[in-house]
Design an enzyme around this catalytic site. Sequence first.
Site, mmCIF file in Angstrom:
data_model
loop_
_atom_site.group_PDB
_atom_site.id
_atom_site.type_symbol
_atom_site.label_atom_id
_atom_site.label_comp_id
_atom_site.label_asym_id
_atom_site.label_seq_id
_atom_site.Cartn_x
_atom_site.Cartn_y
_atom_site.Cartn_z
ATOM 1 N NE ARG A 1 -4.262 -1.407 0.059
ATOM 2 C CZ ARG A 1 -4.408 -2.437 -0.780
ATOM 3 N NH1 ARG A 1 -3.458 -2.722 -1.641
ATOM 4 N NH2 ARG A 1 -5.508 -3.169 -0.759
ATOM 5 C CD GLU B 1 -2.706 3.266 -5.497
ATOM 6 O OE1 GLU B 1 -3.777 2.721 -5.851
ATOM 7 O OE2 GLU B 1 -1.755 2.649 -5.022
ATOM 8 C CG HIS C 1 -2.819 -0.755 -6.916
ATOM 9 N ND1 HIS C 1 -3.245 -0.067 -5.814
ATOM 10 C CD2 HIS C 1 -2.779 -2.058 -6.533
ATOM 11 C CE1 HIS C 1 -3.470 -0.904 -4.806
ATOM 12 N NE2 HIS C 1 -3.185 -2.133 -5.228
HETATM 13 C C1 DGY Z 1 -5.227 -6.073 -3.067
HETATM 14 O O1 DGY Z 1 -5.786 -7.124 -3.348
HETATM 15 O O2 DGY Z 1 -5.240 -5.603 -1.933
HETATM 16 C C2 DGY Z 1 -4.489 -5.389 -4.167
HETATM 17 O O3 DGY Z 1 -3.977 -4.183 -3.808
HETATM 18 C C3 DGY Z 1 -5.302 -5.357 -5.418
HETATM 19 O O4 DGY Z 1 -5.243 -6.638 -5.915
#
Ligand code: DGY
Length: 325
Positions: free
Chosen positions: A238, A267, A285
Amino acid sequence: MKPKVLVTSELPGTALEKLQKVADVHVHTDTVDLTKEQLIELLRDKDALVSLLVNEIDQIVLDAAPNLKIIANYAVGFNNIDIEAATARNVLVTNTPDVLTEATADLAWALLLGIARRIPESDQFLRDGKFEGWKPNLLLGRSVYGKTLGIIGMGRIGEAVTERAKGFNMNVLYYNRRQLPPEKEQKLNARYVNLEELLCSSDYISLHAPLTDDSYHLIGKRELDLMKPSSYIINTSRGPLINEAELTEALKNNKIAGAGLDVYEREPALEPMLTRLKNVVLAPHVGSATIETRVEMANLAIENVIAVLQGERPITPINPKVVKN
Ligand code: DGY
């Protein structure tokens, strides 16, 4: 009457067709994400929600959805949902673990190799017509084989990244909320260290921790200063785990060798300077973005919804206590 479900985006594969057989499904097909107001409006009469990580589900949203029984987040991360508030309202929350582990680990490695071996720069060099033949000093990167890899967050994805490091004969250090059992450490061939030691000793650092109050800005100026000028940082977890402004400064001033980023602090916005730097590889992402994985994520999210609508236990609950109520 069929239960009502809101799905905030089209999904790959045929999972939605399966859901349509048992529920009255509203799919938000516009590529522009729902605003909070739209989400609230659409949720008023819904029994279930399939959400994306861009949909913020807080108390206000939950209060507007009195019939809601389940939120199936189409992601493994669930920092977009107020879990405590959902649990207090007896709303189950599910995520999509496991099915995206390998794809995300692959992307972490793609970014690591891409930045170490300067792949985007090399690609641009050729497209710009600059290739005039083999030269001893042309686009030199840094070796990966036999180097030290530091994993921050040794969960499923951290482990999968570590497994891949065996093929590169790497020395693996890890930092985690809890130390793993000795057999697991032995299997992974990874040594538990504190964050400072990991930052000082690693050639490549890969982040795999969830976003929580504790992990917010885990990597800031102090931590970047501890890294070697020859080392790289990779983030597929993240964005807010890294202070992006500080990272950009460190990259600009060559305080570290480079970064591979798939996630960003705000984002879809990026620190503007990032796109002008050569020592960073950027991806939008796409950690889990393989056809196979995204179809499996859709199947799992929809199976969770169908289970709950039929009064059964979902496969991957985050707040299973709700089930017992
Ligand atoms: C998640 O699954 O948390 C990713 O960031 C997106 O696949």
